[in-house]
Scaffold this motif. Structure first.
Motif, PDB file in Angstrom:
ATOM      1  N   MET A   1       6.650 -13.839   6.047  1.00 43.13           N
ATOM      2  CA  MET A   1       5.515 -14.396   6.071  1.00 43.13           C
ATOM      3  C   MET A   1       5.173 -14.421   4.220  1.00 43.13           C
ATOM      4  SD  MET A   1       2.247 -14.067   8.875  1.00 43.13           S
ATOM      5  CE  MET A   1       4.201 -14.621  10.181  1.00 43.13           C
ATOM      6  N   PRO A   2       4.648 -15.101   4.090  1.00 45.40           N
ATOM      7  CA  PRO A   2       4.812 -14.861   2.177  1.00 45.40           C
ATOM      8  C   PRO A   2       2.956 -14.874   2.402  1.00 45.40           C
ATOM      9  CG  PRO A   2       6.235 -17.248   2.334  1.00 45.40           C
ATOM     10  CD  PRO A   2       5.555 -16.700   4.048  1.00 45.40           C
ATOM     11  N   THR A   3       2.317 -15.063   3.987  1.00 46.19           N
ATOM     12  CA  THR A   3       0.771 -15.089   3.468  1.00 46.19           C
ATOM     13  C   THR A   3       0.464 -13.212   3.584  1.00 46.19           C
ATOM     14  OG1 THR A   3       0.290 -16.870   4.171  1.00 46.19           O
ATOM     15  CG2 THR A   3      -1.291 -15.633   4.560  1.00 46.19           C
ATOM     16  N   ILE A   4       1.180 -12.465   4.102  1.00 42.25           N
ATOM     17  CA  ILE A   4       1.225 -11.299   3.872  1.00 42.25           C
ATOM     18  C   ILE A   4       1.298 -10.556   2.802  1.00 42.25           C
ATOM     19  CG2 ILE A   4       2.165  -8.901   5.003  1.00 42.25           C
ATOM     20  CD1 ILE A   4       2.749 -10.512   7.491  1.00 42.25           C
ATOM     21  N   GLU A   5       2.007 -11.155   2.226  1.00 39.20           N
ATOM     22  CA  GLU A   5       2.647 -10.290   0.632  1.00 39.20           C
ATOM     23  C   GLU A   5       1.626 -10.314  -0.642  1.00 39.20           C
ATOM     24  OE1 GLU A   5       4.631  -8.061   0.252  1.00 39.20           O
ATOM     25  OE2 GLU A   5       5.651  -8.086   2.337  1.00 39.20           O
ATOM     26  N   ASN A   6       1.602 -11.736  -0.027  1.00 39.67           N
ATOM     27  CA  ASN A   6      -0.224 -12.631  -1.422  1.00 39.67           C
ATOM     28  C   ASN A   6      -0.810 -12.283  -0.925  1.00 39.67           C
ATOM     29  OD1 ASN A   6       2.083 -13.893  -2.290  1.00 39.67           O
ATOM     30  ND2 ASN A   6       0.773 -16.066  -1.023  1.00 39.67           N
TER      31      ASN A   6
ATOM     32  N   LEU B   1      -1.712  -8.280   0.253  1.00 42.86           N
ATOM     33  CA  LEU B   1      -1.632  -7.210   0.419  1.00 42.86           C
ATOM     34  C   LEU B   1      -2.008  -7.218  -1.377  1.00 42.86           C
ATOM     35  CD1 LEU B   1       1.632  -6.081   2.237  1.00 42.86           C
ATOM     36  CD2 LEU B   1      -0.789  -5.762   2.593  1.00 42.86           C
ATOM     37  N   LYS B   2      -0.543  -8.254  -2.374  1.00 46.13           N
ATOM     38  CA  LYS B   2      -0.632  -8.015  -3.571  1.00 46.13           C
ATOM     39  C   LYS B   2      -2.008  -8.186  -3.903  1.00 46.13           C
ATOM     40  CE  LYS B   2       4.064  -9.588  -4.634  1.00 46.13           C
ATOM     41  NZ  LYS B   2       4.644 -11.310  -4.950  1.00 46.13           N
ATOM     42  N   ALA B   3      -2.981  -9.093  -3.692  1.00 48.28           N
ATOM     43  CA  ALA B   3      -4.769  -9.437  -3.987  1.00 48.28           C
ATOM     44  C   ALA B   3      -5.392  -7.858  -3.728  1.00 48.28           C
ATOM     45  CB  ALA B   3      -5.374 -10.550  -3.006  1.00 48.28           C
ATOM     46  N   TYR B   4      -5.192  -7.300  -2.729  1.00 50.14           N
ATOM     47  CA  TYR B   4      -5.560  -6.388  -2.446  1.00 50.14           C
ATOM     48  C   TYR B   4      -5.495  -5.119  -2.958  1.00 50.14           C
ATOM     49  CZ  TYR B   4      -5.668  -1.826  -0.438  1.00 50.14           C
ATOM     50  OH  TYR B   4      -6.054  -0.141  -0.915  1.00 50.14           O
TER      51      TYR B   4
ATOM     52  N   LEU C   1      -3.112   6.473  -9.289  1.00 53.80           N
ATOM     53  CA  LEU C   1      -3.016   6.453  -7.859  1.00 53.80           C
ATOM     54  C   LEU C   1      -3.193   4.666  -7.850  1.00 53.80           C
ATOM     55  CD1 LEU C   1      -4.012   7.147  -5.605  1.00 53.80           C
ATOM     56  CD2 LEU C   1      -6.343   6.336  -5.971  1.00 53.80           C
ATOM     57  N   LYS C   2      -3.130   3.696  -8.490  1.00 52.11           N
ATOM     58  CA  LYS C   2      -2.789   2.161  -7.541  1.00 52.11           C
ATOM     59  C   LYS C   2      -1.566   1.815  -8.358  1.00 52.11           C
ATOM     60  CE  LYS C   2      -4.230  -2.570 -10.137  1.00 52.11           C
ATOM     61  NZ  LYS C   2      -4.440  -3.660 -10.781  1.00 52.11           N
ATOM     62  N   ALA C   3      -0.804   2.805  -9.112  1.00 56.21           N
ATOM     63  CA  ALA C   3       0.539   2.252  -9.588  1.00 56.21           C
ATOM     64  C   ALA C   3       1.572   2.458  -8.382  1.00 56.21           C
ATOM     65  CB  ALA C   3       0.762   2.534 -10.817  1.00 56.21           C
ATOM     66  N   ALA C   4       1.200   3.583  -7.385  1.00 54.90           N
ATOM     67  CA  ALA C   4       1.485   4.762  -6.365  1.00 54.90           C
ATOM     68  C   ALA C   4       1.279   3.430  -5.134  1.00 54.90           C
ATOM     69  CB  ALA C   4       1.194   5.489  -6.829  1.00 54.90           C
ATOM     70  N   MET C   5       0.700   2.982  -5.508  1.00 57.99           N
ATOM     71  CA  MET C   5      -0.038   2.612  -4.173  1.00 57.99           C
ATOM     72  C   MET C   5       0.794   0.981  -4.098  1.00 57.99           C
ATOM     73  SD  MET C   5      -3.606   3.514  -3.678  1.00 57.99           S
ATOM     74  CE  MET C   5      -4.579   2.216  -2.082  1.00 57.99           C
ATOM     75  N   ALA C   6       1.101   0.678  -5.283  1.00 53.12           N
ATOM     76  CA  ALA C   6       1.872  -0.213  -5.156  1.00 53.12           C
ATOM     77  C   ALA C   6       3.203  -0.809  -5.135  1.00 53.12           C
ATOM     78  CB  ALA C   6       1.452  -1.431  -6.771  1.00 53.12           C
ATOM     79  N   TYR C   7       3.196   0.868  -5.871  1.00 52.52           N
ATOM     80  CA  TYR C   7       5.170   0.859  -5.694  1.00 52.52           C
ATOM     81  C   TYR C   7       5.126   0.844  -3.617  1.00 52.52           C
ATOM     82  CZ  TYR C   7       9.223   3.748  -6.336  1.00 52.52           C
ATOM     83  OH  TYR C   7      10.576   4.038  -5.989  1.00 52.52           O
ATOM     84  N   ALA C   8       4.457   2.147  -3.066  1.00 52.28           N
ATOM     85  CA  ALA C   8       4.812   2.061  -1.881  1.00 52.28           C
ATOM     86  C   ALA C   8       4.805   1.291  -0.724  1.00 52.28           C
ATOM     87  CB  ALA C   8       4.170   3.120  -1.890  1.00 52.28           C
ATOM     88  N   LEU C   9       3.603  -0.173  -1.210  1.00 51.73           N
ATOM     89  CA  LEU C   9       2.817  -1.167  -0.059  1.00 51.73           C
ATOM     90  C   LEU C   9       3.589  -1.907  -1.310  1.00 51.73           C
ATOM     91  CD1 LEU C   9       0.796  -1.492   1.950  1.00 51.73           C
ATOM     92  CD2 LEU C   9      -1.286  -2.640   0.691  1.00 51.73           C
ATOM     93  N   LEU C  10       3.982  -2.489  -1.882  1.00 49.27           N
ATOM     94  CA  LEU C  10       4.723  -3.592  -1.614  1.00 49.27           C
ATOM     95  C   LEU C  10       6.819  -3.095  -2.566  1.00 49.27           C
ATOM     96  CD1 LEU C  10       1.808  -4.716  -4.788  1.00 49.27           C
ATOM     97  CD2 LEU C  10       1.941  -5.135  -2.502  1.00 49.27           C
ATOM     98  N   GLY C  11       7.412  -1.750  -1.803  1.00 50.53           N
ATOM     99  CA  GLY C  11       8.352  -2.028  -2.351  1.00 50.53           C
ATOM    100  C   GLY C  11       9.363  -2.863  -1.292  1.00 50.53           C
ATOM    101  N   GLY C  12       8.857  -3.692  -0.689  1.00 51.17           N
ATOM    102  CA  GLY C  12      10.095  -4.277  -0.128  1.00 51.17           C
ATOM    103  C   GLY C  12       9.937  -4.200   1.571  1.00 51.17           C
ATOM    104  N   GLY C  13       9.246  -4.001   2.305  1.00 51.41           N
ATOM    105  CA  GLY C  13       8.983  -3.293   3.697  1.00 51.41           C
ATOM    106  C   GLY C  13       9.520  -4.372   4.660  1.00 51.41           C
TER     107      GLY C  13
END
Length: 278
Positions: A1-6, A8-11, A20-32
């Motif tokens: 569902m692309p909307t979820i990824e979009n 999350l990236k927007a957040y 902190l932002k880099a680590a949060m992005a690494y974890a949250l946008l890491g292909g779950g």
């Protein structure tokens, strides 16, 4: 569902530049797999409601799930080095940054709910109550304690089921119950039951896959085996674990029929989960 990824990236893009932002992005946008938000959103779709306006409520659950993975992987917990096929957050950054990234994701999740303009004030309160009860000291966090206490100890299948309910099923239940709040459906308990069986089946599958696949195929370290934690396979053996799994699948299918969601989009999503290989 692309909307979820979009979304999350927007957040993530709203955050100030920092480690902190880099680590949060690494974890949250890491292909779950996005199992939790997708189940809640597809339940809405299956009931004829567009989930898009309410997506933040489901992203909140995904953020809490991600925070729990970051903390679960820490040296003081499971001491894992691999998650989703790449180094865990405390390995890629450091332990302090990993702790703070988890803290931030947990805290920000509640603000995502309060800032949604399509939810009523009462719905926001109900959703926050669901999320906090399923994630907190009587829910997922309590399951983490049970998990730690189970190391090198004899436990029963009933103990293991409770641990799996708390650690895995609770956030799946939260997402489905959030959908129930949005639907103004008074039978939220049935959605809670649905989440219980999905979560239990998912975790038993994890036990079987961890036993039968290599860490590279599985996408994460075999920490349960390394830390001598009980699993369905270690307690029952592979054949019996598969038999119990099939029994729970039958129960889940009966529940799906009773909720009138058979052959809907959420049923398709559930079937994909039941046939996963990693």
């Amino acid at each position: 569902m692309p909307t979820i990824e979009n979304r999350l990236k927007a957040y993530i893009e709203t955050l100030p530049e920092s480690k902190l932002k880099a680590a949060m992005a690494y974890a949250l946008l890491g292909g779950g797999k996005r199992i939790r938000p997708m189940l809640g959103m597809t339940l809405l779709e299956s009931k004829g409601v567009d989930p898009t306006p309410y997506i933040e409520a489901f992203l909140a659950v995904e953020m809490i799930h991600t925070y729990s993975l970051i903390h679960d992987d820490l040296p003081a917990m499971d001491d894992d080095t691999l998650r989703r096929g790449k180094p865990t957050v405390h390995i890629a950054f450091d332990e302090a940054i990993a702790i703070l990234a988890g803290d931030a994701l947990l805290t920000d999740s509640f603000r995502l709910v309060t800032q949604n303009k399509y939810l009523s004030t009462l719905q926001k309160v109900e959703i926050i109550d669901i999320i906090s009860s399923k994630a907190g000291s009587t829910g997922m966090v309590f399951g983490q304690i049970k998990d730690i206490e189970s190391e090198d100890k004899m436990v029963t299948i009933e103990d293991l089921n409770l641990m799996y309910e708390l650690k895995t099923a609770n956030l799946i239940q939260a997402s489905l119950m959030i959908a129930g709040v949005i639907l103004s459906d008074h039978d939220i308990k049935s959605y809670e039951d649905l989440g219980y069986y999905i979560g239990l089946i998912f975790q038993i599958q994890d036990d079987i896959l961890e036993y039968t696949l290599s860490p590279e195929e599985f996408g994460k370290s075999k920490s349960d085996d390394i830390r001598n934690k009980p699993t369905y396979v270690s307690l029952l053996g592979l054949d019996k674990a598969n038999q119990v799994l099939n029994t729970y699948v039958d129960t889940l299918n009966t529940l799906i029929e009773s909720l009138y969601i058979k052959d809907t989009v959420i049923h398709t999503q559930i079937k994909l989960l039941l046939n996963r290989r990693k």
